[in-house]
Design an enzyme around this catalytic site. Structure first.
Site, PDB file in Angstrom:
ATOM      1  N   TRP A 108       0.796  -1.223   0.000  1.00 49.87           N
ATOM      2  CA  TRP A 108       0.000   0.000   0.000  1.00 49.87           C
ATOM      3  C   TRP A 108       0.830   1.275   0.000  1.00 49.87           C
ATOM      4  O   TRP A 108       0.303   2.359  -0.199  1.00 49.87           O
ATOM      5  CB  TRP A 108      -0.897   0.019   1.260  1.00 49.87           C
ATOM      6  CG  TRP A 108      -0.186  -0.458   2.492  1.00 49.87           C
ATOM      7  CD1 TRP A 108      -0.203  -1.733   3.000  1.00 49.87           C
ATOM      8  CD2 TRP A 108       0.694   0.289   3.346  1.00 49.87           C
ATOM      9  NE1 TRP A 108       0.603  -1.814   4.114  1.00 49.87           N
ATOM     10  CE2 TRP A 108       1.169  -0.584   4.355  1.00 49.87           C
ATOM     11  CE3 TRP A 108       1.145   1.626   3.356  1.00 49.87           C
ATOM     12  CZ2 TRP A 108       2.058  -0.187   5.356  1.00 49.87           C
ATOM     13  CZ3 TRP A 108       2.027   2.020   4.355  1.00 49.87           C
ATOM     14  CH2 TRP A 108       2.478   1.121   5.332  1.00 49.87           C
ATOM     15  N   ALA A 147      -3.481  -5.895  -5.962  1.00 44.92           N
ATOM     16  CA  ALA A 147      -2.916  -4.687  -5.368  1.00 44.92           C
ATOM     17  C   ALA A 147      -3.412  -4.622  -3.927  1.00 44.92           C
ATOM     18  O   ALA A 147      -4.218  -5.457  -3.495  1.00 44.92           O
ATOM     19  CB  ALA A 147      -3.353  -3.471  -6.176  1.00 44.92           C
ATOM     20  N   SER A 180       6.246  -7.235   3.474  1.00 44.22           N
ATOM     21  CA  SER A 180       7.124  -7.551   4.601  1.00 44.22           C
ATOM     22  C   SER A 180       7.903  -8.848   4.357  1.00 44.22           C
ATOM     23  O   SER A 180       7.483  -9.713   3.577  1.00 44.22           O
ATOM     24  CB  SER A 180       6.298  -7.668   5.875  1.00 44.22           C
ATOM     25  OG  SER A 180       5.333  -8.687   5.738  1.00 44.22           O
ATOM     26  N   GLU A 234      10.528  -7.970  -3.059  1.00 43.72           N
ATOM     27  CA  GLU A 234      11.052  -6.705  -2.514  1.00 43.72           C
ATOM     28  C   GLU A 234      10.536  -6.606  -1.086  1.00 43.72           C
ATOM     29  O   GLU A 234       9.352  -6.350  -0.876  1.00 43.72           O
ATOM     30  CB  GLU A 234      10.514  -5.511  -3.314  1.00 43.72           C
ATOM     31  CG  GLU A 234      10.939  -5.475  -4.755  1.00 43.72           C
ATOM     32  CD  GLU A 234      12.425  -5.253  -4.902  1.00 43.72           C
ATOM     33  OE1 GLU A 234      13.070  -4.747  -3.960  1.00 43.72           O
ATOM     34  OE2 GLU A 234      12.942  -5.598  -5.973  1.00 43.72           O
ATOM     35  N   LEU A 235      11.422  -6.789  -0.116  1.00 40.28           N
ATOM     36  CA  LEU A 235      10.949  -6.930   1.264  1.00 40.28           C
ATOM     37  C   LEU A 235      11.459  -5.780   2.143  1.00 40.28           C
ATOM     38  O   LEU A 235      11.826  -4.735   1.652  1.00 40.28           O
ATOM     39  CB  LEU A 235      11.352  -8.309   1.784  1.00 40.28           C
ATOM     40  CG  LEU A 235      10.986  -9.456   0.819  1.00 40.28           C
ATOM     41  CD1 LEU A 235      11.497 -10.781   1.322  1.00 40.28           C
ATOM     42  CD2 LEU A 235       9.484  -9.520   0.587  1.00 40.28           C
ATOM     43  N   CYS A 279      10.326   1.553   1.892  1.00 40.16           N
ATOM     44  CA  CYS A 279      11.292   0.495   2.237  1.00 40.16           C
ATOM     45  C   CYS A 279      12.725   1.005   2.199  1.00 40.16           C
ATOM     46  O   CYS A 279      13.615   0.398   2.786  1.00 40.16           O
ATOM     47  CB  CYS A 279      11.106  -0.711   1.334  1.00 40.16           C
ATOM     48  SG  CYS A 279      11.073  -0.277  -0.384  1.00 40.16           S
ATOM     49  N   GLU A 325      12.557  -2.799  11.593  1.00 41.25           N
ATOM     50  CA  GLU A 325      12.278  -1.641  10.727  1.00 41.25           C
ATOM     51  C   GLU A 325      10.993  -0.953  11.205  1.00 41.25           C
ATOM     52  O   GLU A 325       9.937  -1.592  11.273  1.00 41.25           O
ATOM     53  CB  GLU A 325      12.079  -2.165   9.303  1.00 41.25           C
ATOM     54  CG  GLU A 325      11.763  -1.108   8.283  1.00 41.25           C
ATOM     55  CD  GLU A 325      11.394  -1.704   6.920  1.00 41.25           C
ATOM     56  OE1 GLU A 325      10.873  -2.843   6.872  1.00 41.25           O
ATOM     57  OE2 GLU A 325      11.623  -1.023   5.911  1.00 41.25           O
TER      58      GLU A 325
HETATM   59  P1  NAD Z   1       1.830  -7.141   6.164  1.00 43.20           P
HETATM   60  O1  NAD Z   1       3.007  -8.021   6.241  1.00 43.20           O
HETATM   61  O2  NAD Z   1       0.558  -7.603   6.813  1.00 43.20           O
HETATM   62  O3  NAD Z   1       1.437  -6.838   4.647  1.00 43.20           O
HETATM   63  C1  NAD Z   1       2.351  -6.317   3.724  1.00 43.20           C
HETATM   64  C2  NAD Z   1       1.668  -6.389   2.363  1.00 43.20           C
HETATM   65  O4  NAD Z   1       1.535  -7.747   1.992  1.00 43.20           O
HETATM   66  C3  NAD Z   1       0.231  -5.836   2.349  1.00 43.20           C
HETATM   67  O5  NAD Z   1       0.032  -5.158   1.127  1.00 43.20           O
HETATM   68  C4  NAD Z   1      -0.657  -7.081   2.452  1.00 43.20           C
HETATM   69  O6  NAD Z   1      -1.897  -6.918   1.811  1.00 43.20           O
HETATM   70  C5  NAD Z   1       0.175  -8.099   1.748  1.00 43.20           C
HETATM   71  N1  NAD Z   1      -0.018  -9.449   2.240  1.00 43.20           N
HETATM   72  C6  NAD Z   1      -0.136  -9.842   3.517  1.00 43.20           C
HETATM   73  N2  NAD Z   1      -0.276 -11.179   3.572  1.00 43.20           N
HETATM   74  C7  NAD Z   1      -0.226 -11.613   2.295  1.00 43.20           C
HETATM   75  C8  NAD Z   1      -0.285 -12.897   1.688  1.00 43.20           C
HETATM   76  N3  NAD Z   1      -0.389 -14.011   2.417  1.00 43.20           N
HETATM   77  N4  NAD Z   1      -0.227 -12.958   0.338  1.00 43.20           N
HETATM   78  C9  NAD Z   1      -0.090 -11.858  -0.412  1.00 43.20           C
HETATM   79  N5  NAD Z   1       0.002 -10.629   0.100  1.00 43.20           N
HETATM   80  C10 NAD Z   1      -0.066 -10.515   1.439  1.00 43.20           C
HETATM   81  O7  NAD Z   1       2.262  -5.771   6.761  1.00 43.20           O
HETATM   82  P2  NAD Z   1       1.578  -4.355   6.773  1.00 43.20           P
HETATM   83  O8  NAD Z   1       1.077  -4.082   8.163  1.00 43.20           O
HETATM   84  O9  NAD Z   1       0.658  -4.094   5.649  1.00 43.20           O
HETATM   85  O10 NAD Z   1       2.896  -3.532   6.523  1.00 43.20           O
HETATM   86  C11 NAD Z   1       3.854  -3.435   7.528  1.00 43.20           C
HETATM   87  C12 NAD Z   1       5.175  -4.079   7.225  1.00 43.20           C
HETATM   88  O11 NAD Z   1       5.304  -4.471   5.886  1.00 43.20           O
HETATM   89  C13 NAD Z   1       6.266  -3.083   7.487  1.00 43.20           C
HETATM   90  O12 NAD Z   1       6.840  -3.378   8.710  1.00 43.20           O
HETATM   91  C14 NAD Z   1       7.228  -3.205   6.345  1.00 43.20           C
HETATM   92  O13 NAD Z   1       8.421  -3.809   6.748  1.00 43.20           O
HETATM   93  C15 NAD Z   1       6.570  -4.103   5.363  1.00 43.20           C
HETATM   94  N6  NAD Z   1       6.331  -3.437   4.071  1.00 43.20           N
HETATM   95  C16 NAD Z   1       7.356  -3.379   3.211  1.00 43.20           C
HETATM   96  C17 NAD Z   1       7.178  -2.765   1.996  1.00 43.20           C
HETATM   97  C18 NAD Z   1       8.279  -2.659   0.994  1.00 43.20           C
HETATM   98  O14 NAD Z   1       8.235  -1.775   0.159  1.00 43.20           O
HETATM   99  N7  NAD Z   1       9.248  -3.562   1.000  1.00 43.20           N
HETATM  100  C19 NAD Z   1       5.947  -2.222   1.678  1.00 43.20           C
HETATM  101  C20 NAD Z   1       4.902  -2.319   2.589  1.00 43.20           C
HETATM  102  C21 NAD Z   1       5.110  -2.938   3.789  1.00 43.20           C
END
Ligand code: NAD
Length: 482
Positions: A153, A178, A231, A252-253, A286, A383
């Site tokens: 997001w 998305a 993540s 990309e994590l 990130c 992070e």
């Molecule tokens: P999250 O791990 O719940 O979700 C991250 C993203 O993955 C969201 O868009 C979510 O919809 C998606 N997602 C979750 N479970 C999934 C699955 N099983 N299959 C496919 N997609 C799935 O975390 P969050 O609360 O949305 O974001 C917080 C953490 O995520 C942060 O601490 C950060 O490290 C990480 N993050 C990293 C990036 C990046 O650009 N690398 C971007 C967004 C979030």
């Protein structure tokens, strides 16, 4: 429902599909807490249709000439720029990002479409000299197949654009899930592609329960590659699903970017650019600079100026042009910020600025600095993905390299120095996909972007990003004697 926010739909096989009895979920404006619209979830039958569409779409698109593919992508880029302000408003409504940042994001996304349009035409193979006279040997690049893409997001235009335009330029079809939190931006991009002549089924956009959708799509034999931004923990789950089906993956994590500031630079000047870089998108990036390792001789001056500048940042609704930092994307991020601050307070660590929620409606948090953190502190290890920076003083370049590399992450890293020896030592020593010296721009459409260690697998951007969506076929022909 807000005036400027569209009805949300799924996009499958060229059709726009509304709620129509499906389960759904509300999408919120994080600046107000108001519901913007209801997002339909794809049913099992919708996902089956998306898979069948992606299979048929691939069959057609892979035979479409790279010149025609480039035309569709270039027109999409041009339309994106024409509608920059409308798309930017969607980003600000669903994510909270200040409108000027949202406009810049749309421009970057258009640049990514354009780069992939051009580079897709140059998917050259190579001729390999044969061992036998009359033989021909060559290696060609072919599109991988239908791709399942999962976007986060925090960059609602850039992240889907990288995945969609890279895969389409390589000749792949795409099903993208998305983010459920920022769906309208992704749907706007899909609409521009349709207007630009993308054949039905080549791109499909679905939403729903992320774990269910990823298991279904990655488990399907139709899907040949996955691309995910999010993540590290979710990335690892998706990677294990992908391995079961031997699917190519780009991940990309998380990052937790270190910044090494040497004693030969002006700490006040670096603080000025660092504050802008840190609080961009409220730190939900990130590549956000977070672990500031500052030479002991200038550490306190850096902290003092950084504090002053962070305190002056105007936080508010991103639609107000005076706002410099918007809300966090959701309540989960606010709770995460509280954990970092509770930990710092329990250790009696100084918090020169910020460290609290900004009350009232919306998900607002103050720009925060935690100074002089030790290695046990939560922020030194996890992070924050939010508006928190932390400083630690260092003494030697070796010390700084050890601090940078002590975590299992390695995405972006930054170095501030005018001394070539320091710069060289950092470039060689830091284990990260990006080492950025004396500025903060960690990625461009034409440069590879990817992580070391737990920060990911593969690269997006540049020619490497395109190659992630291609197979290599080696061909050897022995021609009959004439
Ligand atoms: P999250 O791990 O719940 O979700 C991250 C993203 O993955 C969201 O868009 C979510 O919809 C998606 N997602 C979750 N479970 C999934 C699955 N099983 N299959 C496919 N997609 C799935 O975390 P969050 O609360 O949305 O974001 C917080 C953490 O995520 C942060 O601490 C950060 O490290 C990480 N993050 C990293 C990036 C990046 O650009 N690398 C971007 C967004 C979030």
């Amino acid at each position: 429902m807000a005036m400027d926010y569209p009805e949300l739909r799924l996009f499958i096989g060229g059709r726009w599909i509304g709620l129509d009895g499906r389960r759904g979920e509300p999408v919120y404006n994080p600046a107000t807490g108001n519901v913007l619209a209801e997002l339909p979830h794809a049913t099992e039958a919708d996902l089956d249709e998306a898979l069948a569409s992606a299979a048929a779409g691939f069959d057609r698109w892979r035979r479409t000439s790279p010149v025609e593919r480039a035309r569709v992508l270039q027109q999409t880029s041009a339309r994106m720029l024409e509608r920059r302000d409308q798309i930017a408003a969607l980003i600000t409504l669903e994510l909270g990002k200040p409108i000027a940042e949202a406009k810049a994001e749309v421009e970057q996304a258009a640049g990514i479409f354009n780069w992939n349009a051009e580079e897709g035409r140059r998917a050259y193979g190579r001729v390999i000299p044969p061992r036998t006279q009359g033989a021909m040997q060559f290696a060609v690049r072919e599109p991988l197949g239908p791709i399942a893409a999962f976007a986060s997001w925090n960059a609602p235009a850039i992240t889907p654009s990288r995945k969609i335009s890279g895969a389409l330029a390589a000749g792949c079809s795409v099903i993208i899930k998305a983010s459920e939190e920022t769906p309208a931006t992704a749907l706007a991009i899909a609409a521009l592609l349709q207007e630009s002549g993308l054949p039905d089924g080549v791109l499909n956009v679905v939403f729903g329960n992320p774990a269910e959708i990823s298991a279904k799509l990655i488990g399907s034999p139709i899907i040949r590659g996955i691309t995910f931004t999010g993540s590290t923990s979710v990335g690892k789950q998706l990677a294990s699903l992908a391995v079961q089906g031997m699917k190519r993956m780009t991940l990309e994590l998380g990052g937790h970017a270190p910044v090494v500031i040497f004693q030969d630079v002006d700490p006040e000047a670096v603080a000025l650019s660092a504050v802008t870089a840190k609080y961009r998108n409220a730190g939900q990036v990130c590549t956000s600079p977070t672990r500031f390792y500052v030479h002991r001789s200038i550490h306190d001056r850096f902290v003092a100026r950084f504090t002053e500048l962070a305190r002056a940042i105007k936080v508010g609704n991103g639609l107000d042009p005076a706002t410099k930092m918007g809300p966090l994307a959701n309540a989960r991020r606010l709770e995460a910020m509280d954990r970092f601050l509770d930990d710092a307070r329990s250790r009696q660590i100084a918090i020169p600025v910020g460290g609290k929620r900004i009350g009232g409606e919306g998900c607002f948090y103050s720009p925060t600095l935690i100074a002089n953190v030790d290695e046990e502190c939560l922020v030194s290890n996890v992070e924050p993905f939010g508006p928190i920076a932390a400083t630690t003083a260092f003494d030697t370049a070796e010390d700084a390299i050890r601090l940078c590399n002590r975590l299992p992450f390695g995405l972006a890293s930054y170095v501030m120095t005018n001394d070539m020896r320091n710069a060289g030592a950092m470039i060689d020593g830091i284990e990260a996909g990006n080492v950025i010296v004396n500025h903060w721009q960690a990625s461009l459409p034409e440069t590879p972007f990817g992580g070391y260690k737990d920060s990911g697998v593969g690269s997006e951007g540049g020619v490497e990003g395109l190659q992630a969506f291609q197979n290599i076929k080696y061909v050897s022909e022995h021609r009959p004697p004439s």
